[in-house]
Design a protein around this motif. Structure first.
Motif, PDB file in Angstrom:
ATOM      1  N   ILE A  41       0.837  -1.204   0.000  1.00 26.69           N
ATOM      2  CA  ILE A  41       0.000   0.000   0.000  1.00 26.69           C
ATOM      3  C   ILE A  41       0.871   1.252   0.000  1.00 26.69           C
ATOM      4  O   ILE A  41       0.624   2.198  -0.753  1.00 26.69           O
ATOM      5  CB  ILE A  41      -0.944  -0.009   1.216  1.00 26.69           C
ATOM      6  CG1 ILE A  41      -1.939  -1.169   1.100  1.00 26.69           C
ATOM      7  CG2 ILE A  41      -1.688   1.322   1.335  1.00 26.69           C
ATOM      8  CD1 ILE A  41      -2.744  -1.418   2.359  1.00 26.69           C
ATOM      9  N   GLU A  42       1.903   1.264   0.838  1.00 28.80           N
ATOM     10  CA  GLU A  42       2.794   2.418   0.905  1.00 28.80           C
ATOM     11  C   GLU A  42       3.461   2.687  -0.438  1.00 28.80           C
ATOM     12  O   GLU A  42       3.608   3.845  -0.860  1.00 28.80           O
ATOM     13  CB  GLU A  42       3.872   2.184   1.970  1.00 28.80           C
ATOM     14  CG  GLU A  42       3.333   2.192   3.395  1.00 28.80           C
ATOM     15  CD  GLU A  42       4.345   1.670   4.391  1.00 28.80           C
ATOM     16  OE1 GLU A  42       5.462   1.264   3.957  1.00 28.80           O
ATOM     17  OE2 GLU A  42       4.048   1.667   5.602  1.00 28.80           O
ATOM     18  N   ALA A  43       3.857   1.609  -1.131  1.00 31.31           N
ATOM     19  CA  ALA A  43       4.538   1.746  -2.421  1.00 31.31           C
ATOM     20  C   ALA A  43       3.562   1.933  -3.579  1.00 31.31           C
ATOM     21  O   ALA A  43       3.985   2.115  -4.720  1.00 31.31           O
ATOM     22  CB  ALA A  43       5.412   0.519  -2.678  1.00 31.31           C
ATOM     23  N   MET A  44       2.259   1.855  -3.285  1.00 29.93           N
ATOM     24  CA  MET A  44       1.214   1.929  -4.312  1.00 29.93           C
ATOM     25  C   MET A  44       1.442   0.872  -5.391  1.00 29.93           C
ATOM     26  O   MET A  44       1.294   1.117  -6.582  1.00 29.93           O
ATOM     27  CB  MET A  44       1.134   3.334  -4.911  1.00 29.93           C
ATOM     28  CG  MET A  44       0.749   4.391  -3.884  1.00 29.93           C
ATOM     29  SD  MET A  44       0.281   5.979  -4.595  1.00 29.93           S
ATOM     30  CE  MET A  44      -1.265   5.522  -5.393  1.00 29.93           C
ATOM     31  N   ASP A  45       1.767  -0.334  -4.928  1.00 27.02           N
ATOM     32  CA  ASP A  45       2.032  -1.467  -5.809  1.00 27.02           C
ATOM     33  C   ASP A  45       0.793  -2.364  -5.826  1.00 27.02           C
ATOM     34  O   ASP A  45       0.685  -3.308  -5.056  1.00 27.02           O
ATOM     35  CB  ASP A  45       3.256  -2.238  -5.306  1.00 27.02           C
ATOM     36  CG  ASP A  45       3.589  -3.452  -6.159  1.00 27.02           C
ATOM     37  OD1 ASP A  45       2.937  -3.651  -7.207  1.00 27.02           O
ATOM     38  OD2 ASP A  45       4.502  -4.207  -5.770  1.00 27.02           O
ATOM     39  N   ALA A  46      -0.157  -2.055  -6.707  1.00 30.08           N
ATOM     40  CA  ALA A  46      -1.417  -2.797  -6.747  1.00 30.08           C
ATOM     41  C   ALA A  46      -1.197  -4.261  -7.102  1.00 30.08           C
ATOM     42  O   ALA A  46      -1.824  -5.154  -6.511  1.00 30.08           O
ATOM     43  CB  ALA A  46      -2.367  -2.149  -7.746  1.00 30.08           C
ATOM     44  N   ILE A  47      -0.318  -4.531  -8.071  1.00 29.28           N
ATOM     45  CA  ILE A  47      -0.073  -5.914  -8.483  1.00 29.28           C
ATOM     46  C   ILE A  47       0.544  -6.709  -7.345  1.00 29.28           C
ATOM     47  O   ILE A  47       0.132  -7.833  -7.035  1.00 29.28           O
ATOM     48  CB  ILE A  47       0.830  -5.949  -9.725  1.00 29.28           C
ATOM     49  CG1 ILE A  47       0.097  -5.317 -10.917  1.00 29.28           C
ATOM     50  CG2 ILE A  47       1.257  -7.387 -10.049  1.00 29.28           C
ATOM     51  CD1 ILE A  47       0.947  -5.188 -12.163  1.00 29.28           C
ATOM     52  N   GLY A  48       1.543  -6.122  -6.678  1.00 29.66           N
ATOM     53  CA  GLY A  48       2.184  -6.814  -5.569  1.00 29.66           C
ATOM     54  C   GLY A  48       1.245  -7.012  -4.402  1.00 29.66           C
ATOM     55  O   GLY A  48       1.266  -8.063  -3.751  1.00 29.66           O
ATOM     56  N   GLU A  92      -5.283   5.101  -0.243  1.00 30.79           N
ATOM     57  CA  GLU A  92      -6.502   4.497   0.294  1.00 30.79           C
ATOM     58  C   GLU A  92      -7.373   3.936  -0.815  1.00 30.79           C
ATOM     59  O   GLU A  92      -7.895   2.816  -0.706  1.00 30.79           O
ATOM     60  CB  GLU A  92      -7.276   5.550   1.097  1.00 30.79           C
ATOM     61  CG  GLU A  92      -8.394   4.974   1.956  1.00 30.79           C
ATOM     62  CD  GLU A  92      -9.689   4.771   1.174  1.00 30.79           C
ATOM     63  OE1 GLU A  92     -10.488   3.905   1.567  1.00 30.79           O
ATOM     64  OE2 GLU A  92      -9.885   5.478   0.165  1.00 30.79           O
ATOM     65  N   HIS A  93      -7.523   4.671  -1.905  1.00 27.67           N
ATOM     66  CA  HIS A  93      -8.346   4.200  -3.016  1.00 27.67           C
ATOM     67  C   HIS A  93      -7.731   2.979  -3.680  1.00 27.67           C
ATOM     68  O   HIS A  93      -8.437   2.030  -4.032  1.00 27.67           O
ATOM     69  CB  HIS A  93      -8.533   5.323  -4.033  1.00 27.67           C
ATOM     70  CG  HIS A  93      -9.518   6.352  -3.604  1.00 27.67           C
ATOM     71  ND1 HIS A  93     -10.058   7.283  -4.459  1.00 27.67           N
ATOM     72  CD2 HIS A  93     -10.083   6.599  -2.388  1.00 27.67           C
ATOM     73  CE1 HIS A  93     -10.905   8.066  -3.807  1.00 27.67           C
ATOM     74  NE2 HIS A  93     -10.927   7.663  -2.544  1.00 27.67           N
ATOM     75  N   LEU A  94      -6.406   2.993  -3.866  1.00 24.93           N
ATOM     76  CA  LEU A  94      -5.737   1.839  -4.481  1.00 24.93           C
ATOM     77  C   LEU A  94      -5.915   0.599  -3.621  1.00 24.93           C
ATOM     78  O   LEU A  94      -6.287  -0.474  -4.114  1.00 24.93           O
ATOM     79  CB  LEU A  94      -4.256   2.152  -4.678  1.00 24.93           C
ATOM     80  CG  LEU A  94      -3.397   1.026  -5.289  1.00 24.93           C
ATOM     81  CD1 LEU A  94      -2.340   1.603  -6.237  1.00 24.93           C
ATOM     82  CD2 LEU A  94      -2.690   0.212  -4.190  1.00 24.93           C
TER      83      LEU A  94
END
Length: 302
Positions: A100-107, A150-152
């Motif tokens: 979440i912190e990295a905004m890594d949706a795939i991970g 938050e949205h991601l």
């Protein structure tokens, strides 16, 4: 199946879903309909689980022979860590928050799906997704999480819990459950977890999302022949409008439909839940107990 679950570490839920959706093995059946697995089936399932936990996609693995799976496991490529031990819930939570912190949706999605395989659906919800959502809320209120983060994260959680519901084995005659949040309640994390919990228990779930008009909830229960309605209330804990909505829903629901109310702020509305002749829930374990009781009661009266 119980022996295979013990030997492979796969939950019965995931095992049935893999068989139905991907055809990973084809067990024979006893005269009574119980699954019978060969030693080769067990070996294949153990390899699949190890590779999937390491990050490989089950849809791709399902097409491979056991020899190819063994070669992948022995190769230990960068994308697959076959020797990886199942992680504990704390490590899964840390990985999710880092994603979440990295905004890594795939991970983030990969880590949550791997947690489902390692821990099983109930522990995924109780020990990983629930605490992560709480932590997200605390960071949001403290100004340590951006709107984009938050949205991601919410989008990925919605996808993963939708995936959990899709994998559930639901009979046509299974009892129906309507899940959502009442009017004015925009946080749907608790409702998503409730829907996944119910699906994992074999219920036929109709997930309606957040901020639902009372009339729509009651009408959906009527049209689908639902046995119960489960609502999540997260914030705030003292909204007079929510109390009114709960009382109105208690009056509008068809006779015999049980109202279940849970969520972080639910105890603030105990009086309204009682007035609506509903049941207040303290968590997902309590929800599971309530659904099992309803299932048993329906079976006894059939």
């Amino acid at each position: 199946m119980r022996a295979v679950v013990s030997r492979t570490g796969l939950s019965a839920h995931v095992l049935r879903a893999w068989e139905r959706r991907y055809g990973v093995v084809t067990p024979t059946r006893t005269a009574a309909g119980q699954r019978l697995y060969s030693d080769a089936d067990v070996a294949r399932l153990a390899l699949l689980k190890s590779l999937a936990v390491g990050g490989a996609q089950i849809g791709q693995l399902a097409r491979l022979s056991i020899e190819e799976l063994r070669r992948m496991a022995e190769a230990g490529s960068a994308s697959v860590v076959a020797a990886e031990e199942p992680r504990d819930a704390e490590e899964c939570r840390r990985d999710a928050l880092r994603g979440i912190e990295a905004m890594d949706a795939i991970g983030l999605r990969r880590d949550l799906e791997r947690a489902a395989l390692s821990l099983g659906v109930p522990r995924l919800l109780e020990e990983v997704v629930g605490p992560v959502l709480i932590e997200m809320g605390e960071r949001w209120h403290a100004g340590r999480m951006t709107i984009a983060q938050e949205h991601l994260a919410s989008g990925v959680v919605r996808q993963v819990l939708g995936w959990v519901r899709e994998l559930a084995e639901t009979r046509e005659a299974a009892p129906g459950l309507i899940v959502g949040t009442p009017p004015g309640q925009i946080h749907e994390g608790g409702a998503l977890m409730a829907a996944a919990t119910a699906a994992n228990l074999g219920w036929r779930v109709s997930y309606l999302g957040a901020d639902l008009p009372v009339e729509e909830i009651a009408e959906t229960a009527r049209r689908t022949g639902a046995r119960a309605v489960a609502l999540s209330i997260v914030h705030p804990a003292d909204d007079p409008a929510v109390r009114g909505h709960l009382r109105a829903l208690g009056r509008a629901l068809p006779h015999g439909v049980v109202l279940l109310v849970g969520g972080a702020a639910a105890t603030g509305y105990t009086d309204a839940v009682v007035a609506a002749k509903g049941r207040l829930l303290t968590g997902l374990v309590d929800l599971g107990d309530a659904l099992r009781e309803l299932t048993s009661a329906a079976s006894a009266s059939a």
